[in-house]
Design a protein around this motif. Sequence first.
Motif, PDB file in Angstrom:
ATOM      1  N   CYS A  65       0.833  -1.197   0.000  1.00  0.00           N
ATOM      2  CA  CYS A  65       0.000   0.000   0.000  1.00  0.00           C
ATOM      3  C   CYS A  65       0.877   1.259   0.000  1.00  0.00           C
ATOM      4  CB  CYS A  65      -0.918  -0.006   1.220  1.00  0.00           C
ATOM      5  SG  CYS A  65      -1.892   1.501   1.371  1.00  0.00           S
ATOM      6  N   CYS A 121      -0.025   3.253   3.658  1.00  0.00           N
ATOM      7  CA  CYS A 121       0.310   2.749   4.995  1.00  0.00           C
ATOM      8  C   CYS A 121       1.439   1.717   4.967  1.00  0.00           C
ATOM      9  CB  CYS A 121      -0.934   2.169   5.671  1.00  0.00           C
ATOM     10  SG  CYS A 121      -1.525   0.657   4.902  1.00  0.00           S
ATOM     11  N   CYS A 156      -4.363  -0.275  -0.086  1.00  0.00           N
ATOM     12  CA  CYS A 156      -5.045  -1.406   0.512  1.00  0.00           C
ATOM     13  C   CYS A 156      -6.519  -1.031   0.724  1.00  0.00           C
ATOM     14  CB  CYS A 156      -4.386  -1.796   1.833  1.00  0.00           C
ATOM     15  SG  CYS A 156      -4.644  -0.593   3.154  1.00  0.00           S
ATOM     16  N   CYS A 197      -7.192   1.818   3.323  1.00  0.00           N
ATOM     17  CA  CYS A 197      -6.838   3.164   2.881  1.00  0.00           C
ATOM     18  C   CYS A 197      -7.787   3.634   1.785  1.00  0.00           C
ATOM     19  CB  CYS A 197      -5.403   3.209   2.388  1.00  0.00           C
ATOM     20  SG  CYS A 197      -4.216   3.057   3.736  1.00  0.00           S
TER      21      CYS A 197
END
Length: 125
Positions: free
Chosen positions: A93, A96, A114, A117
């Motif tokens: 991701c 994050c 992801c 997010c």
Amino acid sequence: MAKTKTLTQAQLRAIREELEAERSQLLHQVADLDAEADVKNWREGGFDDDPADAGSASFERETAQSLSNHARRQLIQIDDAIRRIEQGSYGTCERCGERIDAARLEALPHATLCMDCKRRDETGR
Ligand SMILES: [Zn+2]
């Protein structure tokens, strides 16, 4: 839900092939649409007496152009995904740094976020 699954090498290979197939398809599409937008541009000169035809020609040209722009944006995402596969950062991701679920990547190979997010992204706007 179960723990996030990571991609196997075989899945990664399949995704890469898919991305490359999609990429060459998009390249064709962009070329076709650009040609179409050009042709409409050229033809428009002949419709001076008929504003309705001129209007529809310019509408079609704009449609071809916006489809072409859309395809170009997809190409950028696909190029980006292929580059990430080469660099080994694919499936992580962007926001994050967590692994993106394998099922999500298989459904959306050029995903950069992801699910968490992505959801935050959508609700945050
Ligand atoms: Zn994330």
